[in-house]
Structures are given as structure tokens and as C-alpha cells.
Scaffold this motif. Structure first.
Motif, PDB file in Angstrom:
ATOM      1  N   SER A  86       0.813  -1.216   0.000  1.00 56.88           N
ATOM      2  CA  SER A  86       0.000   0.000   0.000  1.00 56.88           C
ATOM      3  C   SER A  86       0.848   1.268   0.000  1.00 56.88           C
ATOM      4  O   SER A  86       0.401   2.324  -0.439  1.00 56.88           O
ATOM      5  CB  SER A  86      -0.939   0.004   1.211  1.00 56.88           C
ATOM      6  N   ASP A  87       2.075   1.189   0.515  1.00 57.04           N
ATOM      7  CA  ASP A  87       2.965   2.353   0.568  1.00 57.04           C
ATOM      8  C   ASP A  87       4.382   1.897   0.241  1.00 57.04           C
ATOM      9  O   ASP A  87       5.032   1.230   1.036  1.00 57.04           O
ATOM     10  CB  ASP A  87       2.918   3.002   1.955  1.00 57.04           C
ATOM     11  N   LEU A  88       4.854   2.283  -0.929  1.00 53.31           N
ATOM     12  CA  LEU A  88       6.194   1.900  -1.377  1.00 53.31           C
ATOM     13  C   LEU A  88       7.288   2.778  -0.777  1.00 53.31           C
ATOM     14  O   LEU A  88       8.466   2.453  -0.894  1.00 53.31           O
ATOM     15  CB  LEU A  88       6.276   1.984  -2.904  1.00 53.31           C
ATOM     16  N   PHE A  89       6.900   3.884  -0.156  1.00 47.39           N
ATOM     17  CA  PHE A  89       7.882   4.880   0.294  1.00 47.39           C
ATOM     18  C   PHE A  89       7.799   5.124   1.797  1.00 47.39           C
ATOM     19  O   PHE A  89       8.151   6.205   2.265  1.00 47.39           O
ATOM     20  CB  PHE A  89       7.660   6.201  -0.453  1.00 47.39           C
ATOM     21  N   ARG A  90       7.352   4.158   2.534  1.00 47.16           N
ATOM     22  CA  ARG A  90       7.141   4.350   3.978  1.00 47.16           C
ATOM     23  C   ARG A  90       8.435   4.743   4.689  1.00 47.16           C
ATOM     24  O   ARG A  90       8.460   5.678   5.506  1.00 47.16           O
ATOM     25  CB  ARG A  90       6.563   3.074   4.586  1.00 47.16           C
ATOM     26  N   LEU A  91       9.526   4.098   4.372  1.00 53.39           N
ATOM     27  CA  LEU A  91      10.804   4.388   5.018  1.00 53.39           C
ATOM     28  C   LEU A  91      11.302   5.786   4.655  1.00 53.39           C
ATOM     29  O   LEU A  91      11.767   6.536   5.512  1.00 53.39           O
ATOM     30  CB  LEU A  91      11.835   3.331   4.612  1.00 53.39           C
ATOM     31  N   LEU A  92      11.177   6.156   3.395  1.00 50.31           N
ATOM     32  CA  LEU A  92      11.661   7.460   2.943  1.00 50.31           C
ATOM     33  C   LEU A  92      10.814   8.601   3.499  1.00 50.31           C
ATOM     34  O   LEU A  92      11.350   9.638   3.907  1.00 50.31           O
ATOM     35  CB  LEU A  92      11.676   7.510   1.416  1.00 50.31           C
ATOM     36  N   THR A  93       9.499   8.431   3.518  1.00 48.38           N
ATOM     37  CA  THR A  93       8.654   9.501   4.050  1.00 48.38           C
ATOM     38  C   THR A  93       8.865   9.680   5.548  1.00 48.38           C
ATOM     39  O   THR A  93       8.826  10.799   6.053  1.00 48.38           O
ATOM     40  CB  THR A  93       7.171   9.201   3.754  1.00 48.38           C
ATOM     41  N   GLY A  94       9.083   8.573   6.260  1.00 45.95           N
ATOM     42  CA  GLY A  94       9.391   8.693   7.692  1.00 45.95           C
ATOM     43  C   GLY A  94      10.699   9.413   7.931  1.00 45.95           C
ATOM     44  O   GLY A  94      10.808  10.264   8.824  1.00 45.95           O
ATOM     45  N   LEU A  95      11.697   9.107   7.123  1.00 47.76           N
ATOM     46  CA  LEU A  95      12.989   9.778   7.232  1.00 47.76           C
ATOM     47  C   LEU A  95      12.870  11.255   6.876  1.00 47.76           C
ATOM     48  O   LEU A  95      13.453  12.125   7.533  1.00 47.76           O
ATOM     49  CB  LEU A  95      13.992   9.088   6.300  1.00 47.76           C
ATOM     50  N   GLN A  96      12.102  11.537   5.862  1.00 51.79           N
ATOM     51  CA  GLN A  96      11.891  12.922   5.446  1.00 51.79           C
ATOM     52  C   GLN A  96      11.226  13.738   6.540  1.00 51.79           C
ATOM     53  O   GLN A  96      11.608  14.887   6.804  1.00 51.79           O
ATOM     54  CB  GLN A  96      11.028  12.935   4.175  1.00 51.79           C
ATOM     55  N   LEU A  97      10.249  13.159   7.196  1.00 52.11           N
ATOM     56  CA  LEU A  97       9.558  13.855   8.273  1.00 52.11           C
ATOM     57  C   LEU A  97      10.453  14.006   9.498  1.00 52.11           C
ATOM     58  O   LEU A  97      10.479  15.074  10.135  1.00 52.11           O
ATOM     59  CB  LEU A  97       8.289  13.080   8.638  1.00 52.11           C
ATOM     60  N   ALA A  98      11.226  12.962   9.828  1.00 49.64           N
ATOM     61  CA  ALA A  98      12.055  12.991  11.030  1.00 49.64           C
ATOM     62  C   ALA A  98      13.171  14.019  10.934  1.00 49.64           C
ATOM     63  O   ALA A  98      13.591  14.577  11.956  1.00 49.64           O
ATOM     64  CB  ALA A  98      12.636  11.605  11.299  1.00 49.64           C
TER      65      ALA A  98
END
Length: 411
Positions: A26-38
């Protein structure tokens, strides 16, 4: 059985192998978006709608303040190293000049990268959302198939390894005084006050360590995002090419051909040496379809209708890939322009320092880490871009494998 099987594991009639064709992500970018937000690259995060208005307003304000703090940390260290460079220039000490100039370039690019992704955050998140919604999980129903989950798995593994490598490289430099038990700062730069005073030392050290973490995350985020998008698009090209290769098989499968005839076609497309071409696919692996299960409960449309519908879906997939590729180019063109200049200057300075600098063991190790990461980053951008460019022009070869001329009347 549904006639078009692009989205995978959504339709109950899909009978691809569970081990070779896992559930759709459902989300191919979960790791990247979390890193971007953090790391403060999303000044306007999407907050839950059920939060009260005052909490959402406070969350947006907090995100904006955090992004501003991250940008200030990088830019102020860049300014301090600029002053250090200007102070060292009259002395003629080449090692001191190159060290200060290298850190100036690194921190100004870190600030640029953070600002750039903050400005492009909404567009980037919309781009990711579009890919998550529209990407094809596996190829059309045929005698062979590929699953794009392998591309997602490779991109996730690369992102994890690359971010950890970048953080290890910069944090090892940042904590080296603590490891050696020396009361000094990891980054030797000019300050308008006594940075070694008991009151200020801890705060300055923490700021520099945080700045080093920002360097690692910013460098790692840009590279891993580009590689992730490249791998996912290469996976979509592979899905398209396998679907084009199976156009005739798709039409025959849905129109009611026997399992025996389809098995002969499967052997011809998948196993014969004459059709086993090298590099048909960039990142995915082709597998034989379980024909007895797939043939159960077919709707049996005419071959012409099935072929036409499959070809339309392939055209839609190709247009989706081209749109995503154009968006990838628009997003990364300004970033890569500055990135190429930063890599060029940084490589020159690192090599010069490595040749003419001191021979301290810890210093040599840190220099080799920076040099290795910079060289790999250069290879990463150039190789993935070249691979995507070369693989994108092979639609004609894949279309020719699909025996389209047998259904030319319906094109």
C-alpha cells in the motif's frame, strides 16, 4: 476470471503464486517519508483529520520551527567554515585550507538539499501518492508473469543500507573525540566566542553532532530517493515488457485455449534457448504461470476483444511510466545540477587532502569514508540514470515477442 490483472491480489480471481507474487504494497515509500519527516524536510505534514483544530495548528507550527532549526544548523555551520577558510587562506597551509573548504561545501549543500526538499515536499508527496495508487503490481495474465514486489524489496534494502552507511560515515567523525577521550570538538571551525568554555562546550558539541547527522541523512535521502524511484520505474518497465510479450498468450488464455496448447506456448516463451534473451528485464525475474489454476472459470471473450483490451492497458501503463519519468526528471534536475558541482569539488579536495595531508590513522579512515561515499554516490546517480534511459527504449522488442501480427486487425 477478470480479463485484466494488473493490480494484483485485489481481485479474488487472481491465482498467481503467493510466494512469487506477494500481496500488493500500500505504501512503497514508507521508510523514505518517515525519514523525510524525522529530519525536517516536510514543513507542512499531513496530520490526522480527527485531531482538533488547535492541535493541528500546533503541529504545523512545530513542524515549521523544526524545519527552520534544521536549515539554520546546516547554514550556520557553512558560514562558520567559510570564515575559517578565509582565516586560513593567508597562512598558506594547504591541509587547513582544503579541510575548511571541504566542510564549507558539505554544509552549504546540506542546507541547499534541506531547503530544496522542503520547497518540493508537497509535490514529492503527491508524486509518491500517485505511484502508490497507480503502479501495476504484476504483469497481465499470461503464460509467464513478473511481480514488481522484487523491485520494492530491492529499493527498501538499498535505502536501509545506504542511509546506515552515510550515518556511520559522518557519526564516526562526530564521536571520534569521545572515542579517544579528548576534550575537543569534532569540527574545528571559527566561533565568535570561546567554544571550549565549560558553559558552551556541550551545546556546541551537540550542535556539531546534530549537524553531522543532518549531513548523513540529507546525502543519504537524495541518493536513496533517486535509486528507489529508478528501481520502481525499471520494475514497471519490466511489467510492461512481460505484458507485451504475453499479449497473444493473454488473448488465447482468456478465449479458452487448452492447457496443453498454452503449455507449449509457455515453453516457447520461457524455456527455449532461441527466446531466452539476455537482459529482457532489468530488475524482475520471469516466472511460469500456474496454467491449470489460471484457466479455471474463464469468461471466454473473443481473442480479438481480449487482445485489444490488453493492448489498451499496456498503453495506459506506458503513459503512466512516461509521466512518472518526466516528473522524476523535473524533481531531480535542479538537485542534480548542484549535486554534480558539489561532488566534483568534494572529490578534488578529498583526493588532494588524502595525498598531501597528515598520516593520522583516524583521519585517514574518516577521509576514506567520505571519499568512498562520494564516489559511490556519483556512480549511483549516473548508473541508475543510464540504466533507466537504456531500458526505456525496449518496448518495441517486447512488443515484437507478443505475436501482435496475429491480431493486427484488432489494433
Amino acid at each position: 476470471m477478470a480479463s485484466l490483472q494488473f493490480h494484483g491480489n485485489v481481485d479474488a480471481d487472481i491465482r498467481y503464486d503467493g510466494a512469487l507474487d506477494p500481496a500488493r504494497e500500500s505504501d512503497l515509500f514508507r521508510l523514505l517519508t518517515g525519514l523525510q519527516l524525522a529530519m525536517g524536510m516536510v514543513p507542512s505534514p499531513r496530520l490526522p483529520k480527527w485531531w482538533p483544530h488547535w492541535l493541528r495548528s500546533g503541529g504545523r507550527l512545530l513542524a515549521w520551527v523544526y524545519c527552520s532549526m534544521v536549515i539554520f544548523t546546516s547554514l550556520h555551520l557553512g558560514v562558520l567554515f567559510t570564515k575559517t577558510t578565509l582565516d586560513v587562506l593567508p597562512t598558506g597551509e594547504l591541509q587547513g585550507i582544503t579541510d575548511a573548504l571541504t566542510m564549507t561545501i558539505i554544509y552549504f549543500f546540506t542546507g541547499y538539499g534541506t531547503i530544496y526538499w522542503c520547497i518540493r515536499s508537497k509535490r514529492l508527496l503527491a508524486y509518491m501518492k500517485h505511484i502508490n495508487r497507480e503502479y501495476r503490481h504484476h504483469s497481465l495474465a499470461g503464460v509467464t508473469f513478473v511481480s514488481s514486489h522484487a523491485a520494492f524489496r530491492k529499493s527498501r534494502t538499498f535505502t536501509t543500507v545506504w542511509i546506515m552507511a552515510c550515518l556511520l560515515g559522518v557519526i564516526s567523525w562526530g564521536v571520534s573525540p569521545l572515542m579517544l577521550g579528548i576534550r575537543t570538538l569534532p569540527l574545528l571551525c571559527w566561533y565568535p566566542f570561546d567554544a571550549m568554555a565549560p558553559v558552551t562546550y556541550t551545546a556546541v558539541y551537540a550542535t556539531q553532532l546534530f549537524g553531522q547527522i543532518l549531513v548523513g541523512v540529507t546525502f543519504g535521502f537524495g541518493g536513496s530517493l533517486f535509486v528507489t524511484l529508478s528501481l520502481l520505474l525499471l520494475g514497471q518497465f519490466d511489467v510492461l515488457y512481460c505484458s507485451l510479450k504475453n499479449l497473444d498468450a493473454h488473448a488465447r488464455l482468456l478465449s479458452g485455449d487448452s492447457v496443453k496448447d498454452l503449455s507449449l506456448l509457455q515453453k516457447e516463451l520461457l524455456l527455449e534457448d532461441s527466446t531466452r534473451e539476455l537482459n529482457q528485464y532489468a530488475v524482475l525475474k520471469e516466472h511460469p504461470t500456474d496454467l491449470p489454476n489460471l484457466c479455471a472459470g474463464r469468461l471466454r471473450p473473443s481473442q480479438g476483444d481480449a487482445f485489444h483490451g490488453a493492448l489498451v492497458e499496456c498503453v495506459r501503463l506506458h503513459r503512466f511510466i512516461l509521466h512518472c519519468s518526466m516528473e522524476l526528471e523535473d524533481l531531480f534536475s535542479p538537485y542534480c545540477l548542484v549535486k554534480s558541482l558539489q561532488i566534483t569539488f568534494q572529490l578534488c579536495l578529498l583526493v588532494f587532502v588524502g595525498v598531501s595531508g597528515t598520516r593520522e590513522v583516524l583521519r585517514i579512515v574518516n577521509q576514506l569514508q567520505y571519499l568512498g561515499l562520494t564516489l559511490f554516490e556519483l556512480l549511483m546517480f549516473t548508473y541508475c540514470g543510464e540504466l533507466l534511459s537504456r531500458h526505456s527504449v525496449r518496448s518495441g522488442d517486447a512488443f515484437w515477442r507478443g505475436n501482435w501480427w496475429k491480431h493486427a486487425y484488432h489494433i
